[in-house]
Design a protein around this motif. Structure first.
Motif, PDB file in Angstrom:
ATOM      1  N   GLU A   3       0.839  -1.197   0.000  1.00 36.40           N
ATOM      2  CA  GLU A   3       0.000   0.000   0.000  1.00 36.40           C
ATOM      3  C   GLU A   3       0.872   1.243   0.000  1.00 36.40           C
ATOM      4  OE1 GLU A   3      -3.391   2.063   2.603  1.00 36.40           O
ATOM      5  OE2 GLU A   3      -3.154  -0.100   2.930  1.00 36.40           O
ATOM      6  N   LYS A   4       0.543   2.190  -0.840  1.00 33.24           N
ATOM      7  CA  LYS A   4       1.329   3.417  -0.939  1.00 33.24           C
ATOM      8  C   LYS A   4       0.778   4.442   0.041  1.00 33.24           C
ATOM      9  CE  LYS A   4       4.120   2.562  -4.571  1.00 33.24           C
ATOM     10  NZ  LYS A   4       4.223   1.098  -4.509  1.00 33.24           N
ATOM     11  N   LYS A   5       1.734   5.184   0.626  1.00 34.44           N
ATOM     12  CA  LYS A   5       1.388   6.170   1.628  1.00 34.44           C
ATOM     13  C   LYS A   5       0.630   7.362   1.012  1.00 34.44           C
ATOM     14  CE  LYS A   5       3.962   7.922   5.587  1.00 34.44           C
ATOM     15  NZ  LYS A   5       5.324   7.926   6.142  1.00 34.44           N
ATOM     16  N   PHE A   6       1.038   7.724  -0.206  1.00 36.81           N
ATOM     17  CA  PHE A   6       0.422   8.853  -0.900  1.00 36.81           C
ATOM     18  C   PHE A   6       0.055   8.420  -2.312  1.00 36.81           C
ATOM     19  CE2 PHE A   6       3.551  10.712   2.071  1.00 36.81           C
ATOM     20  CZ  PHE A   6       2.680  11.447   2.863  1.00 36.81           C
ATOM     21  N   HIS A 163       9.312  12.465   4.445  1.00 36.48           N
ATOM     22  CA  HIS A 163       8.945  11.724   3.225  1.00 36.48           C
ATOM     23  C   HIS A 163      10.006  11.726   2.114  1.00 36.48           C
ATOM     24  CE1 HIS A 163       5.215  11.937   5.328  1.00 36.48           C
ATOM     25  NE2 HIS A 163       4.955  13.187   4.970  1.00 36.48           N
ATOM     26  N   LEU A 166      10.760   8.195   0.378  1.00 34.27           N
ATOM     27  CA  LEU A 166       9.869   7.397  -0.464  1.00 34.27           C
ATOM     28  C   LEU A 166      10.528   7.164  -1.831  1.00 34.27           C
ATOM     29  CD1 LEU A 166       6.458   9.191   0.189  1.00 34.27           C
ATOM     30  CD2 LEU A 166       7.245   7.025   1.170  1.00 34.27           C
TER      31      LEU A 166
END
Ligand code: IMP
Ligand code: MG
Length: 176
Positions: A3-6, A163, A166
């Motif tokens: 799952e991607k954070k953004f 971040h 990422l």
């Protein structure tokens, strides 16, 4: 799938592919030269490391840090050098590596400062170019991607220092 954070704006694979293309282009253009890659801290550090390793010409690296009062992007914002280069650039082929150019005001100041030291050439390579917001007129030789008008994080770009780690470029939700 992880799952991607953004929400993903530019995926890791696409960055990798584009970085390889840029490195090939830079290697062609600087064949026979020994360019000095100037990275503007901190956002461009991740981006710098990738094309650097893919270059087929010898290259050197140096770092600079600037702060913008009144905020980068605000007209009349004053830029101050907080860390200058260690190496002299007079007579050298200089390639400034940036994470993202927005208004271009920060970079315009930096380029004026570097140009005054009389390098043999002075070019810019940016991962992202948000041309719709440009105020300063700038010569940008290498562009990774056109940036949408969203606040981006990841691959070196931060929001309040977070971040940067990422591996992809994501968009920060409004109000975050
Ligand atoms: P400029 O002077 O307006 O071109 O400001 C560019 C600088 O603002 C970049 O080098 C970044 O440090 C920062 N910046 C602009 N847009 C973004 C973004 O979407 N995410 C993270 N940092 C950004
Ligand atoms: Mg920056």
């Amino acid at each position: 799938m992880e799952e991607k954070k953004f929400p993903v704006v530019i995926a890791e694979d696409d960055i990798r592919r584009r970085v390889r293309e840029l490195a090939a282009e830079i290697s062609r253009d600087y064949a026979g030269a020994n360019p000095l890659l100037v990275s503007v801290l901190k956002g461009s550090v991740i981006f710098l490391a990738d094309p650097l390793r893919a270059l087929s010409v010898p290259a050197q690296v140096d770092f600079m840090a600037v702060t913008s009062y009144g905020g980068a992007g605000k007209k009349g914002g004053v830029v101050r050098i907080v860390k200058d280069l260690d190496l002299p650039i007079t007579g050298r082929e200089v390639l400034v590596v940036e994470d993202i150019i927005d208004t271009g005001l920060t970079l315009a100041y930096l380029l004026r400062t570097l140009a005054a030291r009389e390098p043999a050439s002075l070019q810019v390579c940016t991962l992202l170019d948000r041309r719709v917001r440009r105020i300063a007129r700038l010569p940008v030789r290498y562009v990774g991607f056109e940036a949408p008008d969203l606040f981006l994080v990841g691959y070196g770009l931060d929001h309040q220092e977070a971040h940067r780690n990422l591996p992809y470029l994501g968009s920060l939700p409004e109000g975050a």
